[in-house]
Design a protein around this motif. Structure first.
Motif, PDB file in Angstrom:
ATOM      1  N   ILE A 104      11.776  -2.939  -8.415  1.00 58.40           N
ATOM      2  CA  ILE A 104      13.243  -2.927  -7.996  1.00 58.40           C
ATOM      3  C   ILE A 104      13.538  -3.911  -6.908  1.00 58.40           C
ATOM      4  O   ILE A 104      14.372  -4.628  -6.949  1.00 58.40           O
ATOM      5  CB  ILE A 104      13.770  -1.587  -7.409  1.00 58.40           C
ATOM      6  CG1 ILE A 104      13.666  -0.747  -8.616  1.00 58.40           C
ATOM      7  CG2 ILE A 104      15.026  -1.648  -6.798  1.00 58.40           C
ATOM      8  CD1 ILE A 104      13.876   0.778  -8.095  1.00 58.40           C
ATOM      9  N   VAL A 105      12.696  -4.019  -5.915  1.00 54.06           N
ATOM     10  CA  VAL A 105      12.855  -4.940  -4.656  1.00 54.06           C
ATOM     11  C   VAL A 105      12.728  -6.358  -5.287  1.00 54.06           C
ATOM     12  O   VAL A 105      13.424  -7.304  -4.988  1.00 54.06           O
ATOM     13  CB  VAL A 105      11.796  -4.683  -3.615  1.00 54.06           C
ATOM     14  CG1 VAL A 105      11.794  -5.770  -2.597  1.00 54.06           C
ATOM     15  CG2 VAL A 105      11.824  -3.325  -3.114  1.00 54.06           C
TER      16      VAL A 105
ATOM     17  N   ARG B 235      12.400   5.133  -0.348  1.00 55.54           N
ATOM     18  CA  ARG B 235      13.452   6.072  -0.786  1.00 55.54           C
ATOM     19  C   ARG B 235      14.699   5.579  -0.446  1.00 55.54           C
ATOM     20  O   ARG B 235      15.715   6.039  -0.703  1.00 55.54           O
ATOM     21  CB  ARG B 235      13.245   7.388  -0.119  1.00 55.54           C
ATOM     22  CG  ARG B 235      12.136   8.097  -0.417  1.00 55.54           C
ATOM     23  CD  ARG B 235      11.864   9.511   0.189  1.00 55.54           C
ATOM     24  NE  ARG B 235      10.405   9.897   0.077  1.00 55.54           N
ATOM     25  CZ  ARG B 235      10.348  10.646  -1.129  1.00 55.54           C
ATOM     26  NH1 ARG B 235      11.074  10.985  -1.925  1.00 55.54           N
ATOM     27  NH2 ARG B 235       8.999  11.148  -1.309  1.00 55.54           N
ATOM     28  N   GLY B 236      14.950   4.329   0.046  1.00 50.59           N
ATOM     29  CA  GLY B 236      16.130   3.762   0.559  1.00 50.59           C
ATOM     30  C   GLY B 236      16.870   3.961   1.768  1.00 50.59           C
ATOM     31  O   GLY B 236      18.138   3.850   2.121  1.00 50.59           O
TER      32      GLY B 236
ATOM     33  N   ASP C  77      15.813   8.358  -5.627  1.00 47.36           N
ATOM     34  CA  ASP C  77      15.592   7.545  -4.678  1.00 47.36           C
ATOM     35  C   ASP C  77      15.574   6.104  -5.057  1.00 47.36           C
ATOM     36  O   ASP C  77      15.939   5.312  -4.233  1.00 47.36           O
ATOM     37  CB  ASP C  77      14.084   8.019  -4.357  1.00 47.36           C
ATOM     38  CG  ASP C  77      13.894   9.338  -3.707  1.00 47.36           C
ATOM     39  OD1 ASP C  77      14.739   9.783  -2.937  1.00 47.36           O
ATOM     40  OD2 ASP C  77      13.023  10.175  -4.089  1.00 47.36           O
ATOM     41  N   ARG C  78      15.249   5.881  -6.377  1.00 47.45           N
ATOM     42  CA  ARG C  78      15.119   4.607  -6.938  1.00 47.45           C
ATOM     43  C   ARG C  78      16.599   4.030  -6.823  1.00 47.45           C
ATOM     44  O   ARG C  78      16.514   2.767  -6.481  1.00 47.45           O
ATOM     45  CB  ARG C  78      14.612   4.830  -8.504  1.00 47.45           C
ATOM     46  CG  ARG C  78      14.515   3.311  -9.104  1.00 47.45           C
ATOM     47  CD  ARG C  78      14.457   3.459 -10.535  1.00 47.45           C
ATOM     48  NE  ARG C  78      13.353   4.505 -10.664  1.00 47.45           N
ATOM     49  CZ  ARG C  78      12.077   4.169 -10.947  1.00 47.45           C
ATOM     50  NH1 ARG C  78      11.534   2.843 -10.922  1.00 47.45           N
ATOM     51  NH2 ARG C  78      10.992   4.786 -11.176  1.00 47.45           N
ATOM     52  N   GLU C  79      17.629   4.551  -6.961  1.00 45.04           N
ATOM     53  CA  GLU C  79      19.211   4.068  -7.064  1.00 45.04           C
ATOM     54  C   GLU C  79      19.579   4.085  -5.486  1.00 45.04           C
ATOM     55  O   GLU C  79      19.981   3.107  -5.168  1.00 45.04           O
ATOM     56  CB  GLU C  79      19.998   5.166  -7.672  1.00 45.04           C
ATOM     57  CG  GLU C  79      19.562   5.120  -9.225  1.00 45.04           C
ATOM     58  CD  GLU C  79      19.590   3.356  -9.773  1.00 45.04           C
ATOM     59  OE1 GLU C  79      20.569   2.829  -9.390  1.00 45.04           O
ATOM     60  OE2 GLU C  79      19.011   3.265 -10.336  1.00 45.04           O
TER      61      GLU C  79
ATOM     62  N   ASP D 242       0.910  -1.242   0.017  1.00 44.50           N
ATOM     63  CA  ASP D 242       0.042   0.116   0.179  1.00 44.50           C
ATOM     64  C   ASP D 242       0.990   1.290  -0.086  1.00 44.50           C
ATOM     65  O   ASP D 242       0.318   2.442  -0.281  1.00 44.50           O
ATOM     66  CB  ASP D 242      -0.859   0.131   1.289  1.00 44.50           C
ATOM     67  CG  ASP D 242      -1.867  -1.170   1.171  1.00 44.50           C
ATOM     68  OD1 ASP D 242      -2.351  -1.651   0.071  1.00 44.50           O
ATOM     69  OD2 ASP D 242      -2.735  -1.397   2.305  1.00 44.50           O
ATOM     70  N   SER D 243       1.968   1.057   0.458  1.00 45.64           N
ATOM     71  CA  SER D 243       2.905   2.315   0.483  1.00 45.64           C
ATOM     72  C   SER D 243       4.425   2.068  -0.145  1.00 45.64           C
ATOM     73  O   SER D 243       5.285   2.817   0.137  1.00 45.64           O
ATOM     74  CB  SER D 243       3.098   2.638   1.821  1.00 45.64           C
ATOM     75  OG  SER D 243       4.017   1.824   2.626  1.00 45.64           O
ATOM     76  N   SER D 244       4.499   1.438  -1.294  1.00 47.62           N
ATOM     77  CA  SER D 244       5.735   1.211  -1.861  1.00 47.62           C
ATOM     78  C   SER D 244       5.673   1.178  -3.442  1.00 47.62           C
ATOM     79  O   SER D 244       5.160   0.328  -3.978  1.00 47.62           O
ATOM     80  CB  SER D 244       6.380  -0.208  -1.371  1.00 47.62           C
ATOM     81  OG  SER D 244       7.753  -0.228  -1.916  1.00 47.62           O
TER      82      SER D 244
END
Length: 147
Positions: A15-16, A92-93, A131-133, A8-10
């Protein structure tokens, strides 16, 4: 070890899932019925919960075990996950650290009080490629240490 995604919040589930596949770690995506998601990987499973407040969070908490990794943007859930000696990381890592949770939860409480009083608070900034990286790097580092 498994990776649990707060569906619900990712926003960066792919990527994961990709990184988990490289490390042969299973992924469980927990989401409410109002957040449809279809994924077809052998190492990914879905758990769909009722569309009631905190249902996904409670399911995530209940299935998390020591050493698991939970991806969530929910600071309250992250705090609960850390109490189980599991890891929590934001979309956001940012790897949540136990010594910083009191500050984050106090900030969340203060902002909620301000909103109830009719004041406006800043929302999250738009997600970026950085953020992705950062998520990619942080999750890889966690798995390198744990697997």
């Amino acid at each position: 070890m498994k990776i649990i995604i707060d569906g619900d919040s990712s926003p960066f589930k792919e990527i994961v899932i990709e990184i988990a596949g490289k490390y042969e770690v299973s992924v469980i995506i927990v989401l409410s019925v109002s957040h449809f998601y279809k994924e077809e990987h052998n190492h990914v499973s879905l758990i769909v919960v009722d569309n009631i407040s905190q249902a996904a969070d409670m399911k995530i908490f209940n299935i998390t075990e020591k050493g698991d990794v939970v991806v969530t943007g929910d600071w309250g859930l992250a705090s609960l996950i850390l109490s189980k000696h599991a890891f929590a990381i934001s979309p956001r890592g940012m790897v949540y650290e136990p010594d910083k949770m009191d500050y984050l939860l106090a900030k969340r409480h203060r902002d909620a009080k301000l909103r109830r009083a009719g004041e406006r608070t800043k929302g999250p900034v738009k997600l970026t490629d950085e953020d992705r990286e950062k998520l990619r790097r942080s999750l890889t580092e966690l798995l390198e240490k744990s697997v």
